[in-house]
Design an enzyme around this catalytic site. Structure first.
Site, PDB file in Angstrom:
ATOM      1  N   SER A  44      -3.997 -19.284 -42.891  1.00 55.76           N
ATOM      2  CA  SER A  44      -3.094 -20.037 -42.128  1.00 55.76           C
ATOM      3  C   SER A  44      -1.699 -19.983 -42.695  1.00 55.76           C
ATOM      4  CB  SER A  44      -3.393 -21.640 -42.312  1.00 55.76           C
ATOM      5  OG  SER A  44      -3.482 -22.149 -43.316  1.00 55.76           O
TER       6      SER A  44
ATOM      7  N   HIS B 203       0.033 -27.681 -45.880  1.00 57.24           N
ATOM      8  CA  HIS B 203       1.061 -26.649 -45.287  1.00 57.24           C
ATOM      9  C   HIS B 203       2.343 -26.854 -45.572  1.00 57.24           C
ATOM     10  CE1 HIS B 203      -2.851 -26.021 -42.939  1.00 57.24           C
ATOM     11  NE2 HIS B 203      -2.716 -24.658 -43.332  1.00 57.24           N
TER      12      HIS B 203
ATOM     13  N   ASP C 262       2.222 -30.698 -43.381  1.00 55.93           N
ATOM     14  CA  ASP C 262       1.108 -31.449 -43.550  1.00 55.93           C
ATOM     15  C   ASP C 262       0.423 -31.531 -44.927  1.00 55.93           C
ATOM     16  OD1 ASP C 262      -0.392 -29.102 -43.665  1.00 55.93           O
ATOM     17  OD2 ASP C 262      -1.017 -29.167 -41.630  1.00 55.93           O
TER      18      ASP C 262
END
Ligand SMILES: *[C@@H]1O[C@H](CO)[C@@H](O)[C@H](O)[C@H]1NC(C)=O
Ligand SMILES: *[C@@H]1O[C@H](CO)[C@@H](O)[C@H](O)[C@H]1NC(C)=O
Ligand SMILES: *[C@@H]1O[C@H](CO)[C@@H](O)[C@H](O)[C@H]1NC(C)=O
Length: 360
Positions: free
Chosen positions: A49, A337, A334
């Site tokens: 990610s 991240h 978040d």
């Protein structure tokens, strides 16, 4: 006599001045040429990610972010599947190399080989070096990303011809960024799995051997300019700090130490492979210290989305009254991240200190 000397002096000064001007003009021209037509024709991305541009939107997994408030600050406010409020590091790197502003995801049918010829992303959020990590949330394992890359090579040959394709394959910059999930999503959270087979050090060696194989396979497929990414200070991710109640919500030292140790192993791996594989230019891009510097600056450790303590993915929802209004004031978007601003700072740092050798 004196006048003559002065005249000579002026003439020489003028001549030097002209020479300098000429030199400046030629170096400027060279620099401009570099920007528009640099030695890196494409950015090719593998990983998790930290660099996934939206491939998970096209596979059945819950590891997604193609909904609001993700992408809130992306062009057009689109939630592309990037795990951030805006762009991710590889987008900034692509731009720094004079290429597209965004590296498109390979699985998105909106794009085709004409887009991918200058940049393509095979990354998948929640994946790891270990097959057992990609199994946790049914995402694209690293070996499969390499399969997709080989399929891409065939498409590229059809599109630009054999000779040009070979040039793109050997001159492109390959970016590899993953590993955090092997520890945080798998080793330390799936009891009865890898933790019973390996000590943390043995698991690091296992992962490093997969990284080594991957780079050897990429090299065999024609890749030469390769950036191997290190782990972030993963004990300082908001989720880890939130759950570190006994430790007063400080960074989890154990996880940071694993990241430091593993980064050492990856750095050593690059030294070894540079000696062994002729023509390879393998670099180690380390985000650890620059991220630590950003994290340590504000006392605020929470993320922008939701309460900032644990939300990510579907828990990060639109209209959550807790979400922050200005993500640029936060290090994390978040609980896992970084914000676009952090991504831009990290990318800038890595381009200036490591990847700049490929800009020449
Ligand atoms: C790629 O897509 C564009 C726009 O959708 C289209 O014009 C182009 O013909 C496509 N190229 C290839 C090689 O399929
Ligand atoms: C991961 O799975 C692939 C496909 O089954 C296999 O080829 C590869 O050897 C596996 N990797 C490891 C380290 O076991
Ligand atoms: C990396 O290599 C150096 C020099 O050979 C060695 O001292 C160090 O122990 C190695 N680090 C790891 C983590 O293997």
């Amino acid at each position: 006599m004196e006048a003559h000397k002065n005249m000579m002096f002026i003439m020489i000064t003028l001549w030097i001045h002209e020479l300098l001007l000429l030199m400046m003009m030629t170096t400027n021209a060279a620099a401009a040429g570099n920007n528009n037509n640099n030695n890196v024709p494409a950015i090719i991305v593998f990983g998790d990610s930290s660099v996934d541009a939206g491939n998970n939107n096209f596979i059945p997994t819950i590891a997604r972010s193609n909904f609001e408030p993700y992408g809130r600050d992306f062009e057009g406010g689109i939630a592309t599947g990037r795990f951030s409020n805006g762009r991710i590091p590889t987008d900034f790197i692509s731009e720094a190399f004079g290429l597209k502003q965004y590296v498109p995801p390979y699985l998105d049918p909106k794009y085709n080989i004409s887009d991918f010829a200058t940049g393509v992303c095979f990354a998948s959020a929640a994946t790891g070096y270990d097959n057992a990590t990609s199994d946790v949330l049914s995402v694209i394992p690293l070996w499969k990303q390499l399969d997709y890359y080989k399929e891409y090579q065939q498409k590229l040959i059809k599109y630009v011809g054999e000779a040009k394709a070979h040039e793109i394959i050997s001159e492109s910059l390959y970016i590899i960024s993953l590993g955090t999930n092997d520890f945080l999503e798998n080793y330390y959270t799936m009891p009865g799995g890898r933790d019973t087979q390996y000590t943390p050090q043995q698991y690091q060696n296992f992962l490093a051997s997969i990284a080594e194989n991957f780079i050897r396979n990429l090299y065999a497929a024609g890749g030469r300019k390769i950036s191997l990414g290190g782990l972030p200070p993963m004990g300082c991710l908001p989720l880890e700090r939130t759950t570190n109640i006994m430790g007063g919500n400080d960074c989890v030292a154990r996880y940071n130490n694993v990241a430091l140790e593993f980064n050492d192993k990856l750095r050593n791996l690059t030294v070894k492979l540079n000696k062994e594989l002729p023509g390879i230019r393998l670099v180690f891009s380390n985000p650890y210290y620059i991220l630590m510097y950003l994290i340590k600056k504000p006392s605020l450790f929470v993320a922008c989305c939701g309460t900032g303590m644990f939300e990510m993915g579907y828990a990060c929802s639109r209209g959550d009254r807790f979400s922050c209004s200005d993500a640029t004031k936060y290090v994390f978007w978040d609980a896992f991240h970084p914000t676009e601003r952090t991504n831009s700072i990290v990318a800038d740092y890595v381009v200036k200190h490591v990847l700049n050798q490929f800009l020449k």
